[in-house]
Design a protein around this motif. Structure first.
Motif, short mmCIF file in Angstrom:
data_model
loop_
_atom_site.label_atom_id
_atom_site.label_comp_id
_atom_site.label_asym_id
_atom_site.label_seq_id
_atom_site.Cartn_x
_atom_site.Cartn_y
_atom_site.Cartn_z
N ALA A 11 5.48 1.07 5.27
CA ALA A 11 4.82 0.15 4.34
C ALA A 11 3.49 -0.28 4.92
O ALA A 11 3.34 -0.39 6.13
N TYR A 12 2.54 -0.52 4.02
CA TYR A 12 1.22 -0.99 4.42
C TYR A 12 1.23 -2.51 4.36
O TYR A 12 1.76 -3.09 3.42
N ALA A 13 0.61 -3.16 5.33
CA ALA A 13 0.51 -4.62 5.29
C ALA A 13 -0.53 -5.03 4.24
O ALA A 13 -1.49 -4.30 4.02
N PRO A 14 -0.34 -6.18 3.59
CA PRO A 14 -1.27 -6.61 2.54
C PRO A 14 -2.72 -6.68 3.02
O PRO A 14 -3.64 -6.39 2.27
N GLY A 30 -4.09 -4.71 5.09
CA GLY A 30 -4.60 -3.37 5.38
C GLY A 30 -4.77 -3.15 6.87
O GLY A 30 -5.24 -2.10 7.30
N CYS A 31 -4.40 -4.15 7.68
CA CYS A 31 -4.63 -4.05 9.11
C CYS A 31 -3.43 -3.58 9.92
O CYS A 31 -3.50 -3.51 11.15
N ALA A 32 -2.32 -3.32 9.27
CA ALA A 32 -1.14 -2.88 10.01
C ALA A 32 -0.24 -2.07 9.09
O ALA A 32 -0.36 -2.13 7.87
N VAL A 33 0.66 -1.30 9.72
CA VAL A 33 1.68 -0.59 8.95
C VAL A 33 3.02 -0.85 9.61
O VAL A 33 3.09 -1.11 10.83
N ALA A 34 4.08 -0.81 8.82
CA ALA A 34 5.43 -0.99 9.34
C ALA A 34 6.21 0.29 9.06
O ALA A 34 5.97 0.97 8.06
N CYS A 35 7.13 0.65 9.96
CA CYS A 35 7.93 1.85 9.72
C CYS A 35 9.20 1.81 10.54
O CYS A 35 9.34 1.05 11.50
N GLY A 36 10.15 2.68 10.15
CA GLY A 36 11.41 2.75 10.88
C GLY A 36 12.32 3.76 10.21
O GLY A 36 12.00 4.30 9.15
N GLY A 37 13.48 4.00 10.85
CA GLY A 37 14.40 4.99 10.29
C GLY A 37 15.65 5.05 11.11
O GLY A 37 16.38 4.06 11.23
N LEU A 38 15.88 6.21 11.74
CA LEU A 38 17.10 6.39 12.53
C LEU A 38 17.15 5.53 13.79
O LEU A 38 18.20 5.45 14.44
N ASP A 39 16.04 4.91 14.13
CA ASP A 39 16.06 4.02 15.30
C ASP A 39 16.67 2.66 14.95
O ASP A 39 16.76 1.78 15.79
N ASP A 45 3.26 4.66 1.16
CA ASP A 45 2.86 3.40 0.55
C ASP A 45 1.34 3.36 0.46
O ASP A 45 0.65 3.91 1.32
N TRP A 46 0.81 2.70 -0.55
CA TRP A 46 -0.64 2.53 -0.73
C TRP A 46 -1.11 1.28 -0.02
O TRP A 46 -0.40 0.27 0.05
N CYS A 47 -2.35 1.34 0.43
CA CYS A 47 -3.01 0.15 0.93
C CYS A 47 -3.61 -0.57 -0.28
O CYS A 47 -3.93 0.06 -1.28
N LYS A 48 -3.80 -1.89 -0.18
CA LYS A 48 -4.38 -2.63 -1.31
C LYS A 48 -5.80 -2.19 -1.62
O LYS A 48 -6.31 -2.49 -2.70
N ASP A 49 -6.46 -1.47 -0.68
CA ASP A 49 -7.82 -1.03 -0.96
C ASP A 49 -7.86 0.16 -1.92
O ASP A 49 -8.92 0.70 -2.21
N LYS A 50 -6.70 0.59 -2.41
CA LYS A 50 -6.53 1.63 -3.42
C LYS A 50 -6.94 3.02 -2.97
O LYS A 50 -6.98 3.93 -3.78
N ARG A 51 -7.30 3.18 -1.67
CA ARG A 51 -7.62 4.52 -1.25
C ARG A 51 -6.85 4.99 -0.03
O ARG A 51 -6.65 6.17 0.15
N ARG A 52 -6.40 4.06 0.80
CA ARG A 52 -5.64 4.48 1.97
C ARG A 52 -4.16 4.56 1.69
O ARG A 52 -3.65 3.82 0.85
N GLN A 95 5.69 -11.65 7.08
CA GLN A 95 7.13 -11.45 6.87
C GLN A 95 7.39 -10.06 6.33
O GLN A 95 6.62 -9.52 5.55
N ILE A 96 8.54 -9.52 6.77
CA ILE A 96 8.95 -8.19 6.30
C ILE A 96 10.37 -8.25 5.79
O ILE A 96 11.23 -8.90 6.39
N LEU A 97 10.59 -7.56 4.69
CA LEU A 97 11.93 -7.45 4.11
C LEU A 97 12.43 -6.04 4.39
O LEU A 97 11.68 -5.07 4.23
N THR A 98 13.67 -5.91 4.86
CA THR A 98 14.20 -4.58 5.19
C THR A 98 15.54 -4.35 4.51
O THR A 98 16.25 -5.29 4.16
#
Lengths: 361, 76
Positions: A120-123, A125-134, A78-85, A175-178
């Protein structure tokens, strides 16, 4: 053998069966009526309306950066809103934050599970969310101090009963949508971890989701192994529209920039465009020579181009209006698993099972 | 309603499921739809209105795209 109490129960059961038959007939009638209504509006094809539009010239798009560092298949980015991260996640459990301009790694976290299928990158730019088999979605605040252990500040937000397939912050960090292999989507409050709304209706694993552009209101679209793409009202939890024209799993869904349509990519090797106001499919992007599944799709800023990553290692670029392919891009050495256009539309990034990410422009 | 037989309670859950399906279909059937000739025209108009501000479509110069390398470099 039945007991003497049975006469009332037998009557109940007969009544239930009658109700069931009645309901089944009604649902068949409604389904036919839906098909009839949708067919009435099919007065023209999208590419016919687009006949007078200028054709697109040759596209020269190349890999401009290659991000190396993952030890196994890249599954999501996922991209950060700063268009570079950029944040990316991998089968080996690693989540990496990159500066795409310099290709430097800024942060790395090792998740306690393998197959981190969503990030996913937070709007802000200060956090990221992630998950999978857990089966969870966790949020990691990003620290300016590179030596700080990110895992220590991890916050578990979402809990599903099967793998997490996709996640996205809404228009804030709150808020996060999953979406999950358990067949549901859910909206969560990040701070408290509370479930705000759940979305039931898919008959199998939900594989992808995308939020409508903020101007168009509180809806999102999801795609699943039941071959359906569903549009949901975030406040009520109600499924407001449903599309079932793909012939296999839908791996990716993405809104058209105006919010009036969305594209999907499927294991049936096609991408399709669904018009929300006409309530039907209006274009199919396919070729006889393309036989491998589509893993991910995204639009260019104006919506004219649709970029699609395939399991045959290529990226096909489609003219959304005319329905033709304008370019095919080579470079990855294994399946393309994820693809996103940057927030300012200057480039797009792909992630692959070949362990790398590439920036194209 | 105690003492239901197994077949009766699975019938009633089938009924609940079927009722949900009918309710869902009613919601979907009640939607107001617009002809494709009109909605497709809007999709086309959106593309045309925004084509100049789509860098991947128009292809912007290396000097303004941070990912494209510039030809010259300054040695300090």
């Amino acid at each position: 053998m039945r007991s003497p109490l049975i006469p009332e129960m037998a009557t109940q059961e007969v009544q239930l069966n009658e109700t069931l038959v009645h309901l089944k007939t009604e649902s068949e009638t409604l389904k036919s009526k839906l098909e009839e209504e949708r067919a009435k509006l099919h007065d023209v094809e999208l590419h016919q309306v687009a006949e007078k539009v200028e054709g697109l010239g040759q596209f020269v798009m190349k890999t401009r950066r290659t991000l190396k560092g993952h030890g196994n298949k890249v599954l999501c980015m996922d991209w950060c809103k700063d268009k570079r991260r950029i944040v990316s996640s991998s089968q080996d459990g690693k989540v990496i934050v990159w500066d795409a301009f310099t290709t430097n790694k800024e942060h790395a976290v090792t998740m306690p599970c393998t197959w981190v299928m969503a990030c996913a990158y937070a709007p802000s730019g200060c956090a990221v969310a992630c998950g999978g088999l857990d089966n969870k979605c966790s949020v990691y605040p990003l620290s300016l101090d590179k030596n700080e252990n990110l895992a220590a500040k991890k916050k578990s937000v979402a809990m599903h009963t099967n793998y997490l397939s996709a996640c996205s912050f809404t228009n804030s960090d709150m808020q996060i949508l999953t979406s999950s292999g358990d067949g549901t989507c859910a909206l969560w409050d990040v701070e408290s971890g509370q479930l705000l709304q759940s979305f039931h209706g898919h008959a199998a694993d939900v594989l992808c989701l995308d939020l409508a552009p903020s101007e168009t209101g509180n809806t999102f679209v999801s795609g699943g192994c039941d071959k359906k793409a569903n549009v949901w009202d975030m406040r009520s939890g109600q499924c407001i529209q449903s599309f079932e024209t793909h012939e296999s799993d839908i791996n990716s869904v993405r809104y058209y920039p105006s919010g009036d349509a969305f594209a999907s990519g499927s294991d049936d090797a096609t991408c399709r465009l669904y018009d929300l106001r006409a309530d039907r499919e209006v274009a199919i992007y396919s070729k006889e020579s393309i036989i491998f599944g589509v893993s991910s799709v995204d639009f260019s800023l104006s919506g004219r181009l649709l970029f699609a990553g395939y399991n045959d290692y290529t990226i096909n670029v489609w003219d959304v209006l005319k329905g033709t392919r304008v370019s095919i891009l080579f470079g990855h050495e294994n399946r393309v698993s994820t693809l996103r256009v940057s927030p300012d539309g200057t480039a797009f990034c792909t992630g692959s099972w070949d362990h790398t990410l590439r920036i194209w422009a | 309603m105690s003492g239901k037989t197994c077949s009766s309670s699975s019938s009633s859950s089938s009924v609940i499921h079927a009722q949900k399906l009918v309710d869902q279909l009613r919601v979907e059937a009640s939607m107001e739809r617009i002809k494709i000739s009109l909605t497709a025209a809007d999709l086309v108009r959106y593309c045309q209105d925004h084509r100049r501000s789509d860098p991947l479509l128009t292809g912007i110069a290396a000097s303004s795209n941070p990912f494209k390398d510039k030809k010259t470099c300054v040695l300090l």
